[in-house]
Design a protein around this motif. Structure first.
Motif, PDB file in Angstrom:
ATOM      1  N   GLN A   1       0.799  -1.217   0.000  1.00  0.00           N
ATOM      2  CA  GLN A   1       0.000   0.000   0.000  1.00  0.00           C
ATOM      3  C   GLN A   1       0.837   1.276   0.000  1.00  0.00           C
ATOM      4  OE1 GLN A   1      -3.028  -0.011   3.043  1.00  0.00           O
ATOM      5  NE2 GLN A   1      -3.612  -2.115   2.608  1.00  0.00           N
ATOM      6  N   THR A   2       2.133   1.136  -0.100  1.00  0.00           N
ATOM      7  CA  THR A   2       3.002   2.305  -0.096  1.00  0.00           C
ATOM      8  C   THR A   2       2.635   3.230  -1.257  1.00  0.00           C
ATOM      9  OG1 THR A   2       4.789   1.015   0.864  1.00  0.00           O
ATOM     10  CG2 THR A   2       5.405   3.089  -0.206  1.00  0.00           C
ATOM     11  N   GLY A   3       2.404   4.507  -0.905  1.00  0.00           N
ATOM     12  CA  GLY A   3       2.078   5.503  -1.930  1.00  0.00           C
ATOM     13  C   GLY A   3       0.599   5.590  -2.260  1.00  0.00           C
ATOM     14  N   LEU A   4      -0.216   4.697  -1.676  1.00  0.00           N
ATOM     15  CA  LEU A   4      -1.658   4.729  -1.919  1.00  0.00           C
ATOM     16  C   LEU A   4      -2.305   5.509  -0.773  1.00  0.00           C
ATOM     17  CD1 LEU A   4      -2.298   1.002  -2.950  1.00  0.00           C
ATOM     18  CD2 LEU A   4      -1.633   2.942  -4.401  1.00  0.00           C
ATOM     19  N   SER A   5      -3.040   6.561  -1.115  1.00  0.00           N
ATOM     20  CA  SER A   5      -3.658   7.386  -0.085  1.00  0.00           C
ATOM     21  C   SER A   5      -4.826   6.653   0.564  1.00  0.00           C
ATOM     22  CB  SER A   5      -4.157   8.702  -0.690  1.00  0.00           C
ATOM     23  OG  SER A   5      -5.258   8.456  -1.560  1.00  0.00           O
ATOM     24  N   GLN A   6      -5.186   7.117   1.765  1.00  0.00           N
ATOM     25  CA  GLN A   6      -6.330   6.534   2.455  1.00  0.00           C
ATOM     26  C   GLN A   6      -7.606   6.731   1.639  1.00  0.00           C
ATOM     27  OE1 GLN A   6      -5.781   4.662   5.298  1.00  0.00           O
ATOM     28  NE2 GLN A   6      -7.784   3.924   4.713  1.00  0.00           N
ATOM     29  N   ASP A   7      -7.732   7.885   0.974  1.00  0.00           N
ATOM     30  CA  ASP A   7      -8.907   8.146   0.141  1.00  0.00           C
ATOM     31  C   ASP A   7      -8.993   7.132  -1.009  1.00  0.00           C
ATOM     32  OD1 ASP A   7     -11.213   9.879  -0.655  1.00  0.00           O
ATOM     33  OD2 ASP A   7      -9.948  10.238  -2.423  1.00  0.00           O
ATOM     34  N   PHE A   8      -7.865   6.878  -1.659  1.00  0.00           N
ATOM     35  CA  PHE A   8      -7.810   5.908  -2.753  1.00  0.00           C
ATOM     36  C   PHE A   8      -8.241   4.527  -2.257  1.00  0.00           C
ATOM     37  CE2 PHE A   8      -5.557   2.801  -5.394  1.00  0.00           C
ATOM     38  CZ  PHE A   8      -5.797   3.262  -6.679  1.00  0.00           C
ATOM     39  N   LEU A   9      -7.676   4.112  -1.129  1.00  0.00           N
ATOM     40  CA  LEU A   9      -8.002   2.799  -0.563  1.00  0.00           C
ATOM     41  C   LEU A   9      -9.468   2.723  -0.130  1.00  0.00           C
ATOM     42  CD1 LEU A   9      -4.770   2.294   1.552  1.00  0.00           C
ATOM     43  CD2 LEU A   9      -5.399   1.024  -0.526  1.00  0.00           C
ATOM     44  N   ASP A  10      -9.952   3.767   0.562  1.00  0.00           N
ATOM     45  CA  ASP A  10     -11.338   3.766   1.044  1.00  0.00           C
ATOM     46  C   ASP A  10     -12.344   3.736  -0.097  1.00  0.00           C
ATOM     47  OD1 ASP A  10     -10.426   3.811   3.649  1.00  0.00           O
ATOM     48  OD2 ASP A  10     -10.820   5.965   3.935  1.00  0.00           O
ATOM     49  N   ARG A  11     -12.113   4.550  -1.110  1.00  0.00           N
ATOM     50  CA  ARG A  11     -13.046   4.578  -2.251  1.00  0.00           C
ATOM     51  C   ARG A  11     -13.026   3.243  -3.003  1.00  0.00           C
ATOM     52  NH1 ARG A  11     -15.164   9.584  -3.782  1.00  0.00           N
ATOM     53  NH2 ARG A  11     -14.403  11.296  -2.509  1.00  0.00           N
ATOM     54  N   HIS A  12     -11.849   2.666  -3.097  1.00  0.00           N
ATOM     55  CA  HIS A  12     -11.753   1.372  -3.777  1.00  0.00           C
ATOM     56  C   HIS A  12     -12.468   0.288  -2.975  1.00  0.00           C
ATOM     57  CE1 HIS A  12     -10.191  -2.044  -5.955  1.00  0.00           C
ATOM     58  NE2 HIS A  12      -9.965  -1.196  -6.936  1.00  0.00           N
ATOM     59  N   ARG A  13     -12.273   0.293  -1.668  1.00  0.00           N
ATOM     60  CA  ARG A  13     -12.962  -0.688  -0.819  1.00  0.00           C
ATOM     61  C   ARG A  13     -14.477  -0.507  -0.888  1.00  0.00           C
ATOM     62  NH1 ARG A  13      -8.465   0.322   3.265  1.00  0.00           N
ATOM     63  NH2 ARG A  13      -7.017  -1.350   2.790  1.00  0.00           N
TER      64      ARG A  13
ATOM     65  N   PRO B   1      -6.902   8.159  -9.067  1.00  0.00           N
ATOM     66  CA  PRO B   1      -5.478   8.023  -8.773  1.00  0.00           C
ATOM     67  C   PRO B   1      -4.791   9.387  -8.906  1.00  0.00           C
ATOM     68  CG  PRO B   1      -5.992   7.054 -10.918  1.00  0.00           C
ATOM     69  CD  PRO B   1      -7.279   7.525 -10.316  1.00  0.00           C
ATOM     70  N   ARG B   2      -3.921   9.701  -7.930  1.00  0.00           N
ATOM     71  CA  ARG B   2      -3.233  10.998  -7.943  1.00  0.00           C
ATOM     72  C   ARG B   2      -1.709  10.845  -7.855  1.00  0.00           C
ATOM     73  NH1 ARG B   2      -7.354  14.597  -7.674  1.00  0.00           N
ATOM     74  NH2 ARG B   2      -9.219  13.983  -6.549  1.00  0.00           N
ATOM     75  N   SER B   3      -1.254   9.923  -7.058  1.00  0.00           N
ATOM     76  CA  SER B   3       0.200   9.737  -6.907  1.00  0.00           C
ATOM     77  C   SER B   3       0.708   8.786  -7.996  1.00  0.00           C
ATOM     78  CB  SER B   3       0.504   9.138  -5.525  1.00  0.00           C
ATOM     79  OG  SER B   3       0.048   7.789  -5.465  1.00  0.00           O
ATOM     80  N   PRO B   4       2.014   8.786  -8.221  1.00  0.00           N
ATOM     81  CA  PRO B   4       2.571   7.835  -9.190  1.00  0.00           C
ATOM     82  C   PRO B   4       2.224   6.382  -8.834  1.00  0.00           C
ATOM     83  CG  PRO B   4       4.211   9.496  -8.660  1.00  0.00           C
ATOM     84  CD  PRO B   4       3.043   9.703  -7.718  1.00  0.00           C
ATOM     85  N   GLU B   5       2.225   6.060  -7.536  1.00  0.00           N
ATOM     86  CA  GLU B   5       1.903   4.693  -7.108  1.00  0.00           C
ATOM     87  C   GLU B   5       0.437   4.359  -7.377  1.00  0.00           C
ATOM     88  OE1 GLU B   5       5.369   6.189  -4.731  1.00  0.00           O
ATOM     89  OE2 GLU B   5       3.394   7.001  -5.176  1.00  0.00           O
TER      90      GLU B   5
END
Length: 111
Positions: free
Chosen positions: A51-63, A78-82
């Motif tokens: 999960q390195t580089g993945l924001s909490q918002d990215f993870l929460d919305r995906h979940r 997606p916003r960061s390179p990761e």
């Protein structure tokens, strides 16, 4: 007159062999199949990349997308390179699993 016991025994054996028959469940819908395949792709990608580089918002919305049975509107931006790398990997994995490239939930709002 024939005894109903052999027929009942056959039904019981079939139900024991296939619990889905016992519950009367139908085959999964294509959306359910795609969601199961996509969920596996997500799980596999997270296991490999972390999960390195993945924001909490990215993870929460995906979940939330997965929790909806993959039917919620696409709103994982997606916003960061990761995050872009993860989105690209998941899009390819989804296509390899037989879903369209439009199935994953990646979409950013217009500025």
């Amino acid at each position: 007159m024939r005894s109903p016991v052999p027929a009942l025994l056959l039904v019981a054996l079939l139900a024991a062999a296939d619990p889905a028959l016992a519950q009367g469940s139908a085959e999964p819908s294509w959306t359910e199949v795609k969601c199961a395949r996509y969920t596996k792709a997500w799980t596999d990608a997270l296991a490999r990349r972390g999960q390195t580089g993945l924001s909490q918002d990215f993870l929460d919305r995906h979940r939330a997308f997965l929790a909806s049975g993959c039917t919620a509107p696409a709103d994982v931006c997606p916003r960061s390179p990761e995050e872009f790398a993860m989105a690209n990997i998941l899009t390819v994995m989804a296509m390899n699993a037989g879903t369209a490239s439009t199935f994953p939930p990646f979409k950013c709002p217009n500025p």
